[in-house]
Design an enzyme around this catalytic site. Structure first.
Site, PDB file in Angstrom:
ATOM      1  CB  CYS A 118      -0.887  -0.017   1.233  1.00  0.00           C
ATOM      2  SG  CYS A 118      -1.890   1.466   1.373  1.00  0.00           S
ATOM      3  CB  CYS A 156      -4.575   3.386  -5.859  1.00  0.00           C
ATOM      4  SG  CYS A 156      -3.865   1.771  -5.539  1.00  0.00           S
TER       5      CYS A 156
HETATM    6  N1  LIG Z   1      -4.520   2.023  -1.711  1.00  0.00           N
HETATM    7  C1  LIG Z   1      -3.292   1.272  -1.667  1.00  0.00           C
HETATM    8  C2  LIG Z   1      -3.375  -0.013  -2.416  1.00  0.00           C
HETATM    9  C3  LIG Z   1      -4.082  -0.995  -1.669  1.00  0.00           C
HETATM   10  C4  LIG Z   1      -4.055  -2.195  -2.498  1.00  0.00           C
HETATM   11  C5  LIG Z   1      -5.272  -3.047  -2.324  1.00  0.00           C
HETATM   12  N2  LIG Z   1      -6.446  -2.420  -2.851  1.00  0.00           N
HETATM   13  C6  LIG Z   1      -5.034  -4.390  -2.993  1.00  0.00           C
HETATM   14  O1  LIG Z   1      -4.013  -4.509  -3.711  1.00  0.00           O
HETATM   15  O2  LIG Z   1      -5.834  -5.259  -2.776  1.00  0.00           O
HETATM   16  C7  LIG Z   1      -2.121   2.062  -2.179  1.00  0.00           C
HETATM   17  O3  LIG Z   1      -2.063   3.250  -1.895  1.00  0.00           O
HETATM   18  O4  LIG Z   1      -1.232   1.474  -2.825  1.00  0.00           O
END
Ligand SMILES: N[C@H](CCC[C@H](N)C(=O)O)C(=O)O
Length: 328
Positions: free
Chosen positions: A80, A234
């Site tokens: 993350c 993300c």
């Molecule tokens: N929000 C996160 C990613 C979470 C990843 C999650 N959603 C998964 O891979 O299942 C970020 O800032 O990288």
């Protein structure tokens, strides 16, 4: 129990320092806690969250701590990017260190405190790695078990978009689109199908990002996240998008320079380090690590969704972050 409500580019999380407990939480408690407190629309703790950042002592020698990421639906992610910046700030301030490593599921990653992006906006750099284009690393089944997916259509999808898939190490599917498309819900349609838990292409799900090139070393990224849905940003998605932008649009987006990545929640910088052996590629992700408020709540109450006794204390940092975004 003490929690911190944090965000990176408005991708928001509850951060829990597990070392506060005499007795570690069980796996089912961690999952139940994430699902219960992250609920949105008043059903969760405060304004809910995109996930839970579980910070614990490192198992390995060297890192200042370990980060685990639990999505709002209770599934665990291997990485993350936005969350790691807040975890890094937390560990930096706890240990009075500015540059160190944090243990994550796949690697101990170097992190560092950086100059604030704006007044009152604490800023950290984290390394996003390891990178893999292999279908096996992505748990991807496309184009009759193709080993890689680089700038190609997916036969099994009724979409004429061209996709690239990369694990950083969580799985990402990237497509370059125009402004109109990035504003529509084609991303959501794709994201919902590919995360429905039984499609044959990504049985384990995948984070899906649409990318718009906005100019030299400037991109806009919107992501539908596995286990969450649309998020404001993300970090791993923006990092993956930066790497693929360098790979496929190297005339506009360059290796080894700072890339400005805008998103619905604000802006971060990335810096792609590309090597001959692509499995050595890394991406630096630089952006805010905002601590919005401290939360105190009894663990049993949180697990059972009884939030009436919760205490919230704002830090005042959100105002500075919103001023920063308004200045973009
Ligand atoms: N929000 C996160 C990613 C979470 C990843 C999650 N959603 C998964 O891979 O299942 C970020 O800032 O990288």
């Amino acid at each position: 129990m003490k929690l911190l409500k944090v965000h990176g580019s408005e991708n928001d999380f509850y951060m829990l320092d597990a070392t506060q407990f005499e007795q570690s939480l069980t796996e089912s408690q961690i999952k139940q806690l994430a699902v219960t407190i992250c609920k949105r629309n008043g059903a969760g703790l405060g304004d809910g969250a995109d996930g839970l950042l579980y910070v614990d002592k490192a198992d390995h020698l060297g890192p200042l701590g370990k980060m685990r990421v639990i999505n709002a639906d209770g599934s665990e992610a291997s990485m993350c990017g936005n969350g790691l910046r807040s975890v890094s700030r937390y560990l930096a301030e706890q240990n009075n260190e500015q540059s160190f490593t944090v243990e994550t599921m796949a690697a101990d990653l170097p992190v560092a405190k950086m100059t604030d992006l704006a007044a009152g906006v604490p800023t950290y750099r984290v390394q996003i790695a390891p990178v893999s284009f292999a279908a096996a690393a992505l748990k991807m089944h496309v184009n009759r078990e193709a080993q890689k997916l680089i700038d190609q259509t997916i036969e099994e999808l009724d979409s004429n978009l061209r996709f690239t898939a990369v694990a950083v190490p969580n799985p990402h599917l990237i497509a370059f689109v125009d402004e109109e498309t990035i504003k529509g819900d084609q991303l959501g349609e794709l994201g919902r199908y590919l995360n429905d838990g039984h499609n044959p292409i990504f049985p384990d799900g995948v984070n899906v990002s649409f990318v718009q090139i906005q100019g030299a070393n400037q991109i806009f990224v919107r992501t539908f996240e596995r286990g969450v849905g649309y998020t404001n940003a993300c970090g791993t998605g923006m990092s993956a998008a930066s790497l693929i932008s360098v790979l496929l649009h190297g005339d506009q987006i360059n290796n080894d320079v700072d890339i400005t990545v805008k998103n619905p929640g604000g802006m971060v910088m990335t810096h792609v380090h590309q090597f001959k052996d692509e499995s050595q590629d890394t991406i630096d992700l630089i952006g805010n690590a905002t601590f919005v408020r401290n939360v105190t709540i009894d663990l049993e109450d949180a697990l059972n969704g009884n939030f009436e006794q919760a205490q919230f204390t704002d830090t005042g940092e959100q105002t500075s972050y919103e001023k920063f975004v308004a200045s973009l």
